[in-house]
Scaffold this active site. Sequence first.
Site, PDB file in Angstrom:
ATOM      1  N   GLY A 178     -26.957 -18.014 -57.851  1.00 55.23           N
ATOM      2  CA  GLY A 178     -25.765 -18.767 -58.611  1.00 55.23           C
ATOM      3  C   GLY A 178     -24.977 -17.555 -59.227  1.00 55.23           C
TER       4      GLY A 178
ATOM      5  N   SER B  43     -35.227 -21.329 -70.032  1.00 55.10           N
ATOM      6  CA  SER B  43     -34.107 -21.945 -71.011  1.00 55.10           C
ATOM      7  C   SER B  43     -35.257 -22.270 -72.242  1.00 55.10           C
ATOM      8  CB  SER B  43     -33.671 -23.309 -70.704  1.00 55.10           C
ATOM      9  OG  SER B  43     -33.150 -24.284 -71.664  1.00 55.10           O
TER      10      SER B  43
ATOM     11  N   TYR C  48     -34.529 -32.093 -66.623  1.00 54.55           N
ATOM     12  CA  TYR C  48     -34.007 -30.762 -66.806  1.00 54.55           C
ATOM     13  C   TYR C  48     -35.210 -29.822 -67.514  1.00 54.55           C
ATOM     14  CZ  TYR C  48     -31.747 -26.542 -68.498  1.00 54.55           C
ATOM     15  OH  TYR C  48     -31.215 -25.257 -68.854  1.00 54.55           O
TER      16      TYR C  48
END
Length: 294
Positions: free
Chosen positions: A24, A140, A166
């Site tokens: 990414g 995260s 998520y």
Amino acid sequence: MNKARTGPWTRVPEQRGRRFVVTGATSGIGLETARRLASVGAEVVLAVRDEAKGEAVAATMAGAVEVRRLDVADLSSVRDFAAGVGPVDVLVNNAGVMGVPYARTVDGFETQIATNHLGHFALANLLLPRLTDRVVVVGSASHRSGDLDVDDLGWERRGYRAYAAYAASKLANLLFLAELQRRLTAAGSTLRATGAHPGYTATAIQAGTGNRAFTRLSGVGNRLLGMPAWRGALPTLYAATMDVAGNSYLGPHRARELNGWPTMVGRSRTASDPDLARLLWTRSESLTGVSFPL
């Protein structure tokens, strides 16, 4: 050993002679991670879905930068990439999506668990025999609200909620980090797994949800609170280049880990559950067909 400290750490040590794969790497944290590594002498492989975009980004970087196609949401792409990339010192599992509408990948998996966890799980295990140093897992702070149902990773028996999915996928990242390091240690390997999260960093990921209200709100939040991407990439760079212990997890040092300089941070009790980590690993092996190779 260099320990993470609360303070303005920005000096990434020279990485000449070392080869990094960053997934990414065409925007946001991944782009800034790759750019900084290349600037200190590393050979960097930009592992990207869009090769044309990758080439355009590579042209803006100084140093040895190579572009290779990788779609972590497609296991055939993961296998092709792993088979052709050659020796690697450090793998940075950075690519991700956040809060996207329900969809299935070509392999039949829910998009967020496929992109954020399963593809990177497969990639790391396929590359382990060719790694010399470490795997870096980009997580995260949202993992703290994650609730992971190992028997329903694809949200087939529950009503799909984009942000719950998520958070669950980011919880999976932390469980993968811990179990990977446990397995490396048990195998007597000198490889290590480290992790990091970027806090509140202003990137394009917040605009990719398809939710217009959230995109507008995030735009305001990014302007008022978000760190620039180069700052958000620092915990990842620390986890990738400094001498920290396996299963270390870094993030910004200020309150609620929203912003600041890289330091060691905590994780939720669920993210530290060894039984859940083993269950997730077994399920991930079953779904991807990829096992721990050492």
